[in-house]
Design a protein around this motif. Structure first.
Motif, PDB file in Angstrom:
ATOM      1  N   LEU A 128       6.211  -1.492   4.736  1.00 10.21           N
ATOM      2  CA  LEU A 128       5.050  -0.678   4.378  1.00 10.21           C
ATOM      3  C   LEU A 128       5.412   0.350   3.313  1.00 10.21           C
ATOM      4  O   LEU A 128       4.601   0.641   2.423  1.00 10.21           O
ATOM      5  CB  LEU A 128       4.489   0.020   5.621  1.00 10.21           C
ATOM      6  CG  LEU A 128       4.131  -0.874   6.824  1.00 10.21           C
ATOM      7  CD1 LEU A 128       3.320  -0.085   7.844  1.00 10.21           C
ATOM      8  CD2 LEU A 128       3.369  -2.120   6.390  1.00 10.21           C
ATOM      9  N   VAL A 130       3.646   0.955  -0.448  1.00  8.61           N
ATOM     10  CA  VAL A 130       3.128   2.246  -0.920  1.00  8.61           C
ATOM     11  C   VAL A 130       3.888   2.729  -2.150  1.00  8.61           C
ATOM     12  O   VAL A 130       3.291   3.204  -3.122  1.00  8.61           O
ATOM     13  CB  VAL A 130       3.201   3.296   0.208  1.00  8.61           C
ATOM     14  CG1 VAL A 130       2.906   4.696  -0.329  1.00  8.61           C
ATOM     15  CG2 VAL A 130       2.220   2.940   1.316  1.00  8.61           C
ATOM     16  N   ASN A 131       5.214   2.594  -2.118  1.00  5.66           N
ATOM     17  CA  ASN A 131       6.033   3.162  -3.193  1.00  5.66           C
ATOM     18  C   ASN A 131       6.219   2.237  -4.385  1.00  5.66           C
ATOM     19  O   ASN A 131       6.386   2.705  -5.509  1.00  5.66           O
ATOM     20  CB  ASN A 131       7.411   3.562  -2.649  1.00  5.66           C
ATOM     21  CG  ASN A 131       7.321   4.640  -1.588  1.00  5.66           C
ATOM     22  OD1 ASN A 131       6.392   5.452  -1.599  1.00  5.66           O
ATOM     23  ND2 ASN A 131       8.270   4.660  -0.667  1.00  5.66           N
ATOM     24  N   ARG A 182       3.234  -6.231  -2.218  1.00  3.92           N
ATOM     25  CA  ARG A 182       2.361  -6.731  -1.159  1.00  3.92           C
ATOM     26  C   ARG A 182       3.134  -7.735  -0.308  1.00  3.92           C
ATOM     27  O   ARG A 182       3.868  -8.580  -0.833  1.00  3.92           O
ATOM     28  CB  ARG A 182       1.145  -7.428  -1.766  1.00  3.92           C
ATOM     29  CG  ARG A 182       0.077  -7.822  -0.753  1.00  3.92           C
ATOM     30  CD  ARG A 182      -0.843  -6.667  -0.472  1.00  3.92           C
ATOM     31  NE  ARG A 182      -1.728  -6.930   0.650  1.00  3.92           N
ATOM     32  CZ  ARG A 182      -2.795  -6.208   0.890  1.00  3.92           C
ATOM     33  NH1 ARG A 182      -3.120  -5.221   0.082  1.00  3.92           N
ATOM     34  NH2 ARG A 182      -3.551  -6.478   1.938  1.00  3.92           N
ATOM     35  N   VAL A 216       2.052  -5.984   5.590  1.00  5.06           N
ATOM     36  CA  VAL A 216       0.935  -5.123   5.212  1.00  5.06           C
ATOM     37  C   VAL A 216      -0.381  -5.784   5.615  1.00  5.06           C
ATOM     38  O   VAL A 216      -1.269  -5.156   6.205  1.00  5.06           O
ATOM     39  CB  VAL A 216       0.957  -4.831   3.696  1.00  5.06           C
ATOM     40  CG1 VAL A 216      -0.336  -4.130   3.265  1.00  5.06           C
ATOM     41  CG2 VAL A 216       2.166  -3.990   3.335  1.00  5.06           C
ATOM     42  N   HIS A 232      -4.225   0.599   0.503  1.00 10.09           N
ATOM     43  CA  HIS A 232      -3.215   1.610   0.179  1.00 10.09           C
ATOM     44  C   HIS A 232      -3.472   2.891   0.968  1.00 10.09           C
ATOM     45  O   HIS A 232      -2.540   3.539   1.462  1.00 10.09           O
ATOM     46  CB  HIS A 232      -3.217   1.893  -1.329  1.00 10.09           C
ATOM     47  CG  HIS A 232      -2.031   2.692  -1.789  1.00 10.09           C
ATOM     48  ND1 HIS A 232      -1.979   4.061  -1.675  1.00 10.09           N
ATOM     49  CD2 HIS A 232      -0.848   2.300  -2.353  1.00 10.09           C
ATOM     50  CE1 HIS A 232      -0.823   4.490  -2.158  1.00 10.09           C
ATOM     51  NE2 HIS A 232      -0.116   3.447  -2.571  1.00 10.09           N
ATOM     52  N   ARG A 233      -4.737   3.255   1.113  1.00  6.92           N
ATOM     53  CA  ARG A 233      -5.067   4.458   1.876  1.00  6.92           C
ATOM     54  C   ARG A 233      -4.711   4.287   3.348  1.00  6.92           C
ATOM     55  O   ARG A 233      -4.197   5.217   3.996  1.00  6.92           O
ATOM     56  CB  ARG A 233      -6.555   4.779   1.726  1.00  6.92           C
ATOM     57  CG  ARG A 233      -6.987   6.024   2.503  1.00  6.92           C
ATOM     58  CD  ARG A 233      -8.475   6.284   2.347  1.00  6.92           C
ATOM     59  NE  ARG A 233      -8.893   7.420   3.171  1.00  6.92           N
ATOM     60  CZ  ARG A 233     -10.136   7.830   3.306  1.00  6.92           C
ATOM     61  NH1 ARG A 233     -11.126   7.209   2.644  1.00  6.92           N
ATOM     62  NH2 ARG A 233     -10.438   8.861   4.087  1.00  6.92           N
ATOM     63  N   ILE A 237      -2.380   2.297   4.769  1.00  6.11           N
ATOM     64  CA  ILE A 237      -0.931   2.294   4.986  1.00  6.11           C
ATOM     65  C   ILE A 237      -0.351   3.677   4.705  1.00  6.11           C
ATOM     66  O   ILE A 237       0.547   4.146   5.429  1.00  6.11           O
ATOM     67  CB  ILE A 237      -0.253   1.221   4.106  1.00  6.11           C
ATOM     68  CG1 ILE A 237      -0.819  -0.174   4.435  1.00  6.11           C
ATOM     69  CG2 ILE A 237       1.254   1.242   4.310  1.00  6.11           C
ATOM     70  CD1 ILE A 237      -0.638  -0.597   5.867  1.00  6.11           C
ATOM     71  N   SER A 238      -0.846   4.354   3.678  1.00 10.16           N
ATOM     72  CA  SER A 238      -0.355   5.698   3.371  1.00 10.16           C
ATOM     73  C   SER A 238      -0.641   6.660   4.514  1.00 10.16           C
ATOM     74  O   SER A 238       0.190   7.513   4.852  1.00 10.16           O
ATOM     75  CB  SER A 238      -1.009   6.223   2.082  1.00 10.16           C
ATOM     76  OG  SER A 238      -0.616   5.449   0.971  1.00 10.16           O
TER      77      SER A 238
END
Length: 505
Positions: A104, A108-109, A113, A117, A144-145, A147-148
């Motif tokens: 994950l 994010v970083n 993909r 995820v 993205h939101r 997982i962040s």
């Protein structure tokens, strides 16, 4: 603008020709270490560690016991012993769950993909933390939101220890891994109404543990009708090891200070050594399951405990006779059979030709050690060390848990015959026949550490880990392996493991 110049104090030369500054000496002392300790660490970097002298993989009938019909008897034996002994459930729970969310973080970083995820975002509602996550990233939020919010600002699980992560849900009730250990402990580690549990914790997480315990302990005490005695300890700085550059010179931080690193879970032998108990259960923080699936776990914890106290009783009986000088040939013959058949220590060739005094001395040396009974599960491809027979320097052959890194390349073929692996399911007897505690640090094999490659601030370095807690740190214990069902093993190595049936109630 030129960088700040770092001025080092005059060098001091130790008796092994390693040079340390005054600042180094103060730093070493502040860690609770002597210069000689660091010198040994540096020698290990230069010379490396030897491989174990593996004889063969342990198997059923050759080092691994199958209890079968004895299960009820051993359970009852443990329940009976609980009225007279103190047990502690010892749970290594240090460190953040960074590896649990590695895939994950890459998303994010780095925008990578991956299937993990996809699995998380498509199954949010099935996770125990799903409702909390949805308040931060409602359904329809871009991936993205979601997982962040899970690993970063929001739940902050990427920097959270596994103990404080919500693992399971029961309708509207959710439980962290820590809470599941409280529930589990009430089922087999309650001594006269008190459940003794000890967690090893990283310093930065102590407050989080205390906050959660303050919130949930009253609830579980009322639910199970017990009192909890929960202890916490941090890994001692005196077990830290220095880092070195690839050429084995001391690695220094930008300010010129030495870099000390925690030396792995083997350092926790010092924490275990501080336990005041007759019997200690050792189990990792992430190896828990739900209420409805915990039956085998409870049953076989008691089985292992029953076997341990039975073995201890026999060891203590022999030790009292041998130490009092009251042994005759018949007693020695019984002791030899017990050592070889029950403690799984093969005596050296020629033992029978030794004098009686020498045989008594050798038997006392073997019997007067900590004992551990270790659950072993059938190998189904999970990572982890395994049970092996090892030839020792004193001519004996005994059982040890070995990691692949401890086995020489030419001996790797032996691993294909390993039918079982180590789930970290230990029951430990840490007291002598006279009631005194063993000094567990005396039974560590210091030659079983290992060197690994790491980096800091983009610079390569070499790190050193102490002999693992259930590997070299217990290498000189008496060890018995018992087959336990795979249902007793349900670890969470990556976040999607929480979707396995073992974690879904």
């Amino acid at each position: 603008m030129p960088g700040k110049m770092i001025i080092f104090e005059p060098l001091k030369i130790t008796n092994t020709n390693t040079m340390f500054t005054e600042k180094d000496l103060a730093q070493i002392s502040a860690h609770g270490l002597a210069v000689s300790d660091v010198e040994v660490q540096l020698k290990n970097f230069r010379e490396g560690f030897p491989f174990l002298n593996i004889s063969r993989a342990a198997s059923v009938g050759d080092g691994i016991v199958v209890v079968g019909d004895e299960v009820p008897t051993l359970e009852a034996r443990y329940d009976e012993a609980l009225r007279k002994i103190k047990t502690v459930k010892f749970v290594p729970a240090s460190g953040a769950a960074t590896r649990m969310f590695k895939a994950l973080f890459e998303f994010v970083n780095e925008g990578k993909r991956n299937s993990e995820v996809d699995t998380v975002v498509n199954n949010v509602e099935r996770f125990a933390f799903g409702d909390r996550l949805r308040t931060l990233a409602p359904k329809g939020s871009e991936d993205h939101r979601v997982i962040s919010a899970l690993i970063g600002d929001g739940l902050n699980y990427g920097t959270c220890p596994k103990a404080l992560i919500l693992f399971h849900k029961y309708g509207k009730e959710t439980r962290t891994a820590l809470e599941e250990h409280l529930c589990e402990g009430a089922a087999y580690a309650s001594c006269n109404g008190t459940v003794h549990i000890h967690f090893t914790v990283s310093p930065e997480h102590v407050a989080g543990f205390k906050n959660l315990l303050g919130e949930v302990l009253p609830r579980y005490e009322e639910r199970f009708g017990v009192k909890y005695d929960v202890g916490m300890s941090v890994q001692k700085s005196s077990t830290d090891t220095v880092a070195v550059n690839p050429d084995n010179t001391l690695f220094r931080n930008p300010d010129g200070s030495l870099l000390f690193r925690p030396a792995g879970h083997g350092a926790l032998i010092a924490n275990l050594n501080d336990m005041d108990a007759d019997v200690v259960f050792v189990k990792n923080i992430d190896n828990v399951t739900t209420d409805s699936q915990r039956g085998d776990t409870i049953r076989y914890k008691k089985v292992l405990g029953g076997m341990l106290v039975t073995l201890q009783e026999q060891v203590f009986r022999f030790m009292r006779v041998l130490s009092a000088g009251e042994a005759d040939e018949a007693i020695l013959a019984d002791a030899v059979r017990f050592v070889e058949e029950k403690l799984c220590v093969k005596l050296p060739e020629g033992f029978a030709r030794c004098t009686m005094a020498e045989r008594v001395r050798r038997l006392e040396t073997i019997l007067d050690r900590p004992i551990r009974v270790c659950g072993m599960v059938r190998n189904e491809g999970e990572p982890g060390g395994g049970p092996f027979w090892v030839a020792n320097a004193d001519g004996t052959e005994s059982l040890q848990i070995a990691e692949s890194s401890q086995i020489a390349p030419e001996d790797k073929g032996i691993m294909q015959y390993a039918t079982h692996f180590n789930p970290v399911d230990l029951v430990c007897g840490i007291k002598r026949f006279n009631g005194q505690k063993f000094d567990l640090t005396r039974f560590v094999d210091p030659a079983t550490g290992f060197i690994s490659s790491k980096s800091k601030d983009g610079k390569e370095l070499k790190a050193q880990e102490l002999p693992g807690l259930w590997n070299g740190a217990m290498a000189r214990w008496n060890t018995v392996f018992v087959e336990v069902p795979i249902t007793t093993f349900s670890p969470v190595k990556v976040v999607t493991d929480l979707l396995r049936v073992q974690h879904q109630e």
